[in-house]
Design a protein around this motif. Sequence first.
Motif, PDB file in Angstrom:
ATOM      1  N   PRO A  82       0.792  -1.238   0.000  1.00  0.00           N
ATOM      2  CA  PRO A  82       0.000   0.000   0.000  1.00  0.00           C
ATOM      3  C   PRO A  82       0.820   1.282   0.000  1.00  0.00           C
ATOM      4  CG  PRO A  82      -0.780  -1.560   1.659  1.00  0.00           C
ATOM      5  CD  PRO A  82       0.554  -2.054   1.177  1.00  0.00           C
TER       6      PRO A  82
ATOM      7  N   GLN B 225      -3.728   4.321   2.816  1.00  0.00           N
ATOM      8  CA  GLN B 225      -4.870   3.498   2.423  1.00  0.00           C
ATOM      9  C   GLN B 225      -4.943   3.421   0.899  1.00  0.00           C
ATOM     10  OE1 GLN B 225      -8.854   3.608   4.448  1.00  0.00           O
ATOM     11  NE2 GLN B 225      -9.524   4.441   2.487  1.00  0.00           N
ATOM     12  N   THR B 226      -5.115   2.201   0.400  1.00  0.00           N
ATOM     13  CA  THR B 226      -5.025   1.974  -1.044  1.00  0.00           C
ATOM     14  C   THR B 226      -6.294   1.313  -1.567  1.00  0.00           C
ATOM     15  OG1 THR B 226      -2.617   1.805  -1.022  1.00  0.00           O
ATOM     16  CG2 THR B 226      -3.747   0.719  -2.840  1.00  0.00           C
TER      17      THR B 226
ATOM     18  N   THR C 254     -10.602  -1.747  -0.708  1.00  0.00           N
ATOM     19  CA  THR C 254      -9.498  -1.021  -0.095  1.00  0.00           C
ATOM     20  C   THR C 254      -8.701  -1.931   0.843  1.00  0.00           C
ATOM     21  OG1 THR C 254     -10.878  -0.259   1.752  1.00  0.00           O
ATOM     22  CG2 THR C 254     -10.730   1.175  -0.189  1.00  0.00           C
TER      23      THR C 254
ATOM     24  N   ALA D 170      -3.694   1.408   5.386  1.00  0.00           N
ATOM     25  CA  ALA D 170      -2.336   1.933   5.248  1.00  0.00           C
ATOM     26  C   ALA D 170      -1.332   0.972   5.862  1.00  0.00           C
ATOM     27  CB  ALA D 170      -2.238   3.302   5.924  1.00  0.00           C
TER      28      ALA D 170
ATOM     29  N   ASN E 129      -3.498   5.236  -4.304  1.00  0.00           N
ATOM     30  CA  ASN E 129      -3.590   5.884  -2.993  1.00  0.00           C
ATOM     31  C   ASN E 129      -3.371   7.381  -3.192  1.00  0.00           C
ATOM     32  OD1 ASN E 129      -0.810   6.340  -3.163  1.00  0.00           O
ATOM     33  ND2 ASN E 129      -0.259   4.710  -1.725  1.00  0.00           N
TER      34      ASN E 129
END
Length: 333
Positions: free
Chosen positions: A152, A156-157, A177, A180, A208
């Motif tokens: 990631p 947060q991705t 999602t 992170a 992200n």
Amino acid sequence: MQRRVAHVAVAAVAATAAFATAAQAASPTVTTRTAGTVRQTAATLRGTVNPHGTPTTYSFQWGTSATYGQQTPNRSAGRGTGGRDVSVRVGGLAPGTVYHYRIVATNADGTTVGRDRTFRTALPPATPPAILGTAPFAPYANSVTLTALLNPGGAQTTYKFQFGTTNAYGAETFAATVPAGVQPVSVRVPLSGLQARTTYHFRTIASNRRGTVVGPDTTFTTGPFPPARLGARTQPTRQRRSHPYFITRGVLRLAEGVSVADGCNGIVGVRFTNGRRTVAHRRMRLASGHCSYRLRMRAVPPRGKSKLRVHVRFYGNAILTPADARTYLVRFR
């Protein structure tokens, strides 16, 4: 009156002495306190120890789960009768990771373990995510699971898969999602409603707050697939009519790319025939994760006949087409 006062004074002195003795004959009291000065790769583990008047040592157990796995060297907490704040700095930690820890203290009267607490190490400055790998998992006739390994990048991705029968794709999954972090995370999305025996293309897209990356084009082909070969052998090859029992055994050989877990499940059947007539027939289900089979059967040819033909068939499953072994003869004497 003076005698009563003297008795009270003696009782008070005795109670005080008993309390002091009890305090000295007690295992330590401990409290696991909140971790302090938590950085990306280091943190200070803190606690409180009361030795209860006996020389006491303490340490901290720590790790990425409540089973810990790491322990700091023993240190002295002294021999006082009150709570003493203690701490140990630990390093070599992974950024953005949750750690468990607790304090442990020991003296001559026993060992006391504090309650479990946790902290999360700090994250480094965010970078765009990285797609470390993609692969299809268990392609069936109408479904598949798409997988990817993502980093990631400390933020947060969001990720999704694009797929289709060409590298223009044309369809995509709903976005999902991952939190992170800087450790690789495995993600997967199941697809269904696909066409059988069709080659599909797919790729992963991850985003992200620092950027978006697109993974490489990858392909998979839906089933069902033919097994490489169905082996069969029946023993004995010559048998007495008075004892007409046979054991048929063999192995389902899988094509390259088909796993045992997916391919080796289903039904295997054995038939003994004379001309167009079936004289014995039995089926069995392959044991989960095993590609071999073994069937014991009774088979008797019609009067005046001395041969039977053996037919072995795998009836297929969601990923493999049916397959027949080469037929052969057994004889009677």
